[in-house]
Design a protein around this motif. Sequence first.
Motif, PDB file in Angstrom:
ATOM      1  N   LEU A   2      -6.531  29.796   6.240  1.00 44.13           N
ATOM      2  CA  LEU A   2      -5.401  30.647   5.862  1.00 44.13           C
ATOM      3  C   LEU A   2      -4.903  31.450   7.061  1.00 44.13           C
ATOM      4  CD1 LEU A   2      -3.659  31.481   3.462  1.00 44.13           C
ATOM      5  CD2 LEU A   2      -5.308  33.284   2.989  1.00 44.13           C
ATOM      6  N   LEU A   3      -5.824  31.988   7.857  1.00 45.73           N
ATOM      7  CA  LEU A   3      -5.447  32.712   9.074  1.00 45.73           C
ATOM      8  C   LEU A   3      -4.693  31.786  10.032  1.00 45.73           C
ATOM      9  CD1 LEU A   3      -5.616  35.290  10.838  1.00 45.73           C
ATOM     10  CD2 LEU A   3      -7.778  34.369  11.735  1.00 45.73           C
ATOM     11  N   LEU A   4      -5.166  30.564  10.201  1.00 45.09           N
ATOM     12  CA  LEU A   4      -4.479  29.583  11.044  1.00 45.09           C
ATOM     13  C   LEU A   4      -3.059  29.355  10.557  1.00 45.09           C
ATOM     14  CD1 LEU A   4      -4.375  27.354  13.227  1.00 45.09           C
ATOM     15  CD2 LEU A   4      -5.370  25.806  11.524  1.00 45.09           C
ATOM     16  N   LEU A   5      -2.899  29.210   9.263  1.00 43.41           N
ATOM     17  CA  LEU A   5      -1.577  28.977   8.690  1.00 43.41           C
ATOM     18  C   LEU A   5      -0.646  30.167   8.934  1.00 43.41           C
ATOM     19  CD1 LEU A   5       0.206  27.050   7.075  1.00 43.41           C
ATOM     20  CD2 LEU A   5      -0.705  28.080   4.997  1.00 43.41           C
ATOM     21  N   VAL A   6      -1.152  31.369   8.789  1.00 40.19           N
ATOM     22  CA  VAL A   6      -0.326  32.571   9.012  1.00 40.19           C
ATOM     23  C   VAL A   6       0.107  32.668  10.477  1.00 40.19           C
ATOM     24  CG1 VAL A   6      -0.403  35.108   9.059  1.00 40.19           C
ATOM     25  CG2 VAL A   6      -1.259  33.866   7.063  1.00 40.19           C
ATOM     26  N   ILE A   7      -0.829  32.500  11.407  1.00 41.25           N
ATOM     27  CA  ILE A   7      -0.512  32.614  12.833  1.00 41.25           C
ATOM     28  C   ILE A   7       0.456  31.511  13.249  1.00 41.25           C
ATOM     29  CG2 ILE A   7      -1.461  32.492  15.174  1.00 41.25           C
ATOM     30  CD1 ILE A   7      -4.094  33.627  13.943  1.00 41.25           C
ATOM     31  N   ALA A   8       0.185  30.271  12.836  1.00 46.54           N
ATOM     32  CA  ALA A   8       1.043  29.152  13.218  1.00 46.54           C
ATOM     33  C   ALA A   8       2.433  29.277  12.599  1.00 46.54           C
ATOM     34  CB  ALA A   8       0.388  27.832  12.807  1.00 46.54           C
ATOM     35  N   SER A   9       2.510  29.763  11.368  1.00 48.54           N
ATOM     36  CA  SER A   9       3.816  29.958  10.731  1.00 48.54           C
ATOM     37  C   SER A   9       4.615  31.012  11.479  1.00 48.54           C
ATOM     38  CB  SER A   9       3.647  30.377   9.270  1.00 48.54           C
ATOM     39  OG  SER A   9       3.028  29.355   8.541  1.00 48.54           O
ATOM     40  N   ARG A  10       3.958  32.083  11.875  1.00 48.33           N
ATOM     41  CA  ARG A  10       4.655  33.122  12.635  1.00 48.33           C
ATOM     42  C   ARG A  10       5.210  32.555  13.934  1.00 48.33           C
ATOM     43  NH1 ARG A  10       4.800  36.703  16.611  1.00 48.33           N
ATOM     44  NH2 ARG A  10       5.320  38.870  16.235  1.00 48.33           N
ATOM     45  N   GLN A  11       4.398  31.805  14.668  1.00 46.87           N
ATOM     46  CA  GLN A  11       4.859  31.251  15.935  1.00 46.87           C
ATOM     47  C   GLN A  11       5.980  30.242  15.714  1.00 46.87           C
ATOM     48  OE1 GLN A  11       1.871  29.514  18.432  1.00 46.87           O
ATOM     49  NE2 GLN A  11       3.255  29.380  20.177  1.00 46.87           N
ATOM     50  N   VAL A  20      -2.286  23.678   6.547  1.00 46.56           N
ATOM     51  CA  VAL A  20      -2.030  23.231   5.171  1.00 46.56           C
ATOM     52  C   VAL A  20      -2.990  22.104   4.791  1.00 46.56           C
ATOM     53  CG1 VAL A  20      -0.332  22.078   3.691  1.00 46.56           C
ATOM     54  CG2 VAL A  20       0.378  23.981   5.135  1.00 46.56           C
ATOM     55  N   SER A  21      -3.210  21.181   5.709  1.00 49.96           N
ATOM     56  CA  SER A  21      -4.134  20.066   5.437  1.00 49.96           C
ATOM     57  C   SER A  21      -5.553  20.561   5.187  1.00 49.96           C
ATOM     58  CB  SER A  21      -4.139  19.074   6.603  1.00 49.96           C
ATOM     59  OG  SER A  21      -2.862  18.540   6.798  1.00 49.96           O
ATOM     60  N   LEU A  22      -5.987  21.549   5.980  1.00 51.29           N
ATOM     61  CA  LEU A  22      -7.322  22.118   5.773  1.00 51.29           C
ATOM     62  C   LEU A  22      -7.440  22.787   4.413  1.00 51.29           C
ATOM     63  CD1 LEU A  22      -8.231  23.697   9.204  1.00 51.29           C
ATOM     64  CD2 LEU A  22      -9.600  22.060   7.930  1.00 51.29           C
ATOM     65  N   LEU A  23      -6.438  23.579   4.050  1.00 49.88           N
ATOM     66  CA  LEU A  23      -6.474  24.243   2.745  1.00 49.88           C
ATOM     67  C   LEU A  23      -6.525  23.221   1.613  1.00 49.88           C
ATOM     68  CD1 LEU A  23      -3.962  27.170   3.342  1.00 49.88           C
ATOM     69  CD2 LEU A  23      -6.427  27.347   2.981  1.00 49.88           C
ATOM     70  N   LEU A  24      -5.719  22.172   1.723  1.00 52.31           N
ATOM     71  CA  LEU A  24      -5.737  21.125   0.692  1.00 52.31           C
ATOM     72  C   LEU A  24      -7.073  20.392   0.655  1.00 52.31           C
ATOM     73  CD1 LEU A  24      -2.142  19.617   1.031  1.00 52.31           C
ATOM     74  CD2 LEU A  24      -3.070  20.908  -0.900  1.00 52.31           C
ATOM     75  N   ALA A  25      -7.596  20.045   1.826  1.00 47.98           N
ATOM     76  CA  ALA A  25      -8.866  19.308   1.880  1.00 47.98           C
ATOM     77  C   ALA A  25     -10.012  20.144   1.316  1.00 47.98           C
ATOM     78  CB  ALA A  25      -9.163  18.894   3.318  1.00 47.98           C
ATOM     79  N   LEU A  26     -10.062  21.430   1.667  1.00 46.80           N
ATOM     80  CA  LEU A  26     -11.144  22.281   1.171  1.00 46.80           C
ATOM     81  C   LEU A  26     -11.011  22.532  -0.334  1.00 46.80           C
ATOM     82  CD1 LEU A  26     -11.319  24.739   4.178  1.00 46.80           C
ATOM     83  CD2 LEU A  26     -13.061  23.081   3.506  1.00 46.80           C
ATOM     84  N   ALA A  27      -9.780  22.696  -0.809  1.00 45.53           N
ATOM     85  CA  ALA A  27      -9.579  22.865  -2.254  1.00 45.53           C
ATOM     86  C   ALA A  27      -9.948  21.590  -3.000  1.00 45.53           C
ATOM     87  CB  ALA A  27      -8.134  23.252  -2.536  1.00 45.53           C
ATOM     88  N   LEU A  28      -9.568  20.437  -2.453  1.00 42.76           N
ATOM     89  CA  LEU A  28      -9.923  19.154  -3.064  1.00 42.76           C
ATOM     90  C   LEU A  28     -11.433  18.953  -3.087  1.00 42.76           C
ATOM     91  CD1 LEU A  28      -7.324  16.515  -2.023  1.00 42.76           C
ATOM     92  CD2 LEU A  28      -8.719  16.377  -4.059  1.00 42.76           C
ATOM     93  N   ARG A  29     -12.094  19.348  -1.996  1.00 41.09           N
ATOM     94  CA  ARG A  29     -13.552  19.225  -1.938  1.00 41.09           C
ATOM     95  C   ARG A  29     -14.205  20.054  -3.042  1.00 41.09           C
ATOM     96  NH1 ARG A  29     -17.010  22.848   0.069  1.00 41.09           N
ATOM     97  NH2 ARG A  29     -19.119  22.061   0.055  1.00 41.09           N
TER      98      ARG A  29
END
Length: 191
Positions: free
Chosen positions: A83-92, A124-133
């Motif tokens: 989630l932190l990765l997504l926030v930082i990358a979205s900001r950039q 986004v892929s990490l969040l989806l993969a971890l939720a799917l797991r």
Amino acid sequence: MPGLRLEPASLVMLDRFVLLLLTTILAAILTAAMVMQFAFGEIPCPLCLLQRVAMFGCCFGLLHQLRARESERGGGVALLFALLLLVIASRQTLLDLVPRPGHAYIGSAVFGIHMPVWSVVIGVSLLLALALRLTLFGAPRLLPQTGRPPLARAARLLEFYVVLICVINFASVVLQCGLGECHTSGYRLLA
């Protein structure tokens, strides 16, 4: 028609394999970023460095989960860092969405997509993969104590590799930034 039913040992093995695969992919992405930095001279910006920290956080969370037997704490850590990765990358990405005079994306594009956008896709892929797991495997299952856990040797080698690239990354950040602000103009301690 009966559905596919796996034995508990098979589920644990599959879960461990998914964790190992996710960590390997993240380690490969971090390695590629460092290759671009050292081989092609693309010095990362401060937001890029923060994205690396978030990816390392995901790696360490996943590695912790590989060792855990009765807890999903490592998976939770990985989710928070994703989630932190997504926030930082979205900001950039949003900062560089509209080209401004004298300001362009830092670094080159990979397959026509710049690194901040790739980081959004990775987050986004990490969040989806971890939720799917979590959806597929649920809470951790205990295996009978028959020796070493599944894939223990591969996990141990991956742990060593992630720590090694983390140390190399930390050393390069110290060379780039010193004890002050980071800039993309060069390595402060080598100048």
